[in-house]
Design a protein around this motif. Sequence first.
Motif, PDB file in Angstrom:
ATOM      1  N   ILE A  65       0.860  -1.186   0.000  1.00 49.80           N
ATOM      2  CA  ILE A  65       0.000   0.000   0.000  1.00 49.80           C
ATOM      3  C   ILE A  65       0.896   1.236   0.000  1.00 49.80           C
ATOM      4  N   PHE A  66       0.597   2.162  -0.900  1.00 46.78           N
ATOM      5  CA  PHE A  66       1.295   3.436  -0.934  1.00 46.78           C
ATOM      6  C   PHE A  66       0.333   4.517  -0.484  1.00 46.78           C
ATOM      7  N   HIS A  67       0.824   5.433   0.341  1.00 44.57           N
ATOM      8  CA  HIS A  67      -0.013   6.537   0.796  1.00 44.57           C
ATOM      9  C   HIS A  67      -0.316   7.442  -0.390  1.00 44.57           C
ATOM     10  N   CYS A  68      -1.552   7.848  -0.524  1.00 39.91           N
ATOM     11  CA  CYS A  68      -1.989   8.671  -1.646  1.00 39.91           C
ATOM     12  C   CYS A  68      -2.589   9.964  -1.105  1.00 39.91           C
ATOM     13  N   SER A  69      -1.979  11.076  -1.399  1.00 38.13           N
ATOM     14  CA  SER A  69      -2.488  12.375  -0.969  1.00 38.13           C
ATOM     15  C   SER A  69      -3.458  12.920  -2.004  1.00 38.13           C
ATOM     16  N   PRO A  70      -4.320  13.841  -1.595  1.00 37.28           N
ATOM     17  CA  PRO A  70      -5.218  14.442  -2.583  1.00 37.28           C
ATOM     18  C   PRO A  70      -4.426  15.233  -3.623  1.00 37.28           C
ATOM     19  N   ALA A  71      -4.961  15.301  -4.812  1.00 35.03           N
ATOM     20  CA  ALA A  71      -4.315  16.083  -5.874  1.00 35.03           C
ATOM     21  C   ALA A  71      -4.336  17.557  -5.492  1.00 35.03           C
ATOM     22  N   ALA A  72      -3.248  18.254  -5.755  1.00 34.11           N
ATOM     23  CA  ALA A  72      -3.163  19.670  -5.417  1.00 34.11           C
ATOM     24  C   ALA A  72      -2.351  20.394  -6.484  1.00 34.11           C
ATOM     25  N   THR A  73      -2.585  21.692  -6.574  1.00 33.19           N
ATOM     26  CA  THR A  73      -1.866  22.545  -7.516  1.00 33.19           C
ATOM     27  C   THR A  73      -1.039  23.539  -6.717  1.00 33.19           C
ATOM     28  N   SER A  79       2.274  27.987  -1.912  1.00 32.45           N
ATOM     29  CA  SER A  79       1.238  27.240  -1.209  1.00 32.45           C
ATOM     30  C   SER A  79       0.543  26.284  -2.182  1.00 32.45           C
ATOM     31  N   PHE A  80      -0.288  25.407  -1.644  1.00 31.74           N
ATOM     32  CA  PHE A  80      -0.999  24.432  -2.470  1.00 31.74           C
ATOM     33  C   PHE A  80      -2.504  24.620  -2.345  1.00 31.74           C
ATOM     34  N   ALA A  81      -3.204  24.447  -3.467  1.00 31.44           N
ATOM     35  CA  ALA A  81      -4.670  24.506  -3.484  1.00 31.44           C
ATOM     36  C   ALA A  81      -5.169  23.114  -3.875  1.00 31.44           C
ATOM     37  N   SER A  82      -6.119  22.609  -3.105  1.00 31.78           N
ATOM     38  CA  SER A  82      -6.678  21.277  -3.386  1.00 31.78           C
ATOM     39  C   SER A  82      -7.422  21.303  -4.708  1.00 31.78           C
ATOM     40  N   ALA A  83      -7.220  20.295  -5.519  1.00 37.73           N
ATOM     41  CA  ALA A  83      -7.899  20.196  -6.834  1.00 37.73           C
ATOM     42  C   ALA A  83      -9.164  19.371  -6.651  1.00 37.73           C
TER      43      ALA A  83
END
Length: 84
Positions: A65-73, A79-83
């Motif tokens: 299992i690989f940890h999967c973060s939410p997609a972000a720009t 800074s990052f904004a969630s897609a």
Amino acid sequence: MADATGRKKIRLSTNPTPEALAALSIGDVVYLDGTVYTAREGVYMRVLKRAWTCRRSLCRSLPPIFHCSPAATQQDDGSFASAR
């Protein structure tokens, strides 16, 4: 086989032998052959609770299992904004 930077490229099964793992070095590029699952925090908690209630060894019962973060720009300011 090594790439242009000198890093070793290794094909590894998702069910590796102890010898295959022992041959790995920091910086190696590893290509996985087999099934891989991705998950986030909620899944890990459910898996741990189920393993506890079933009294199973996690090492023998979990697939890779690989940890999967939410997609972000990434924004211009770093800074990052969630897609969403």
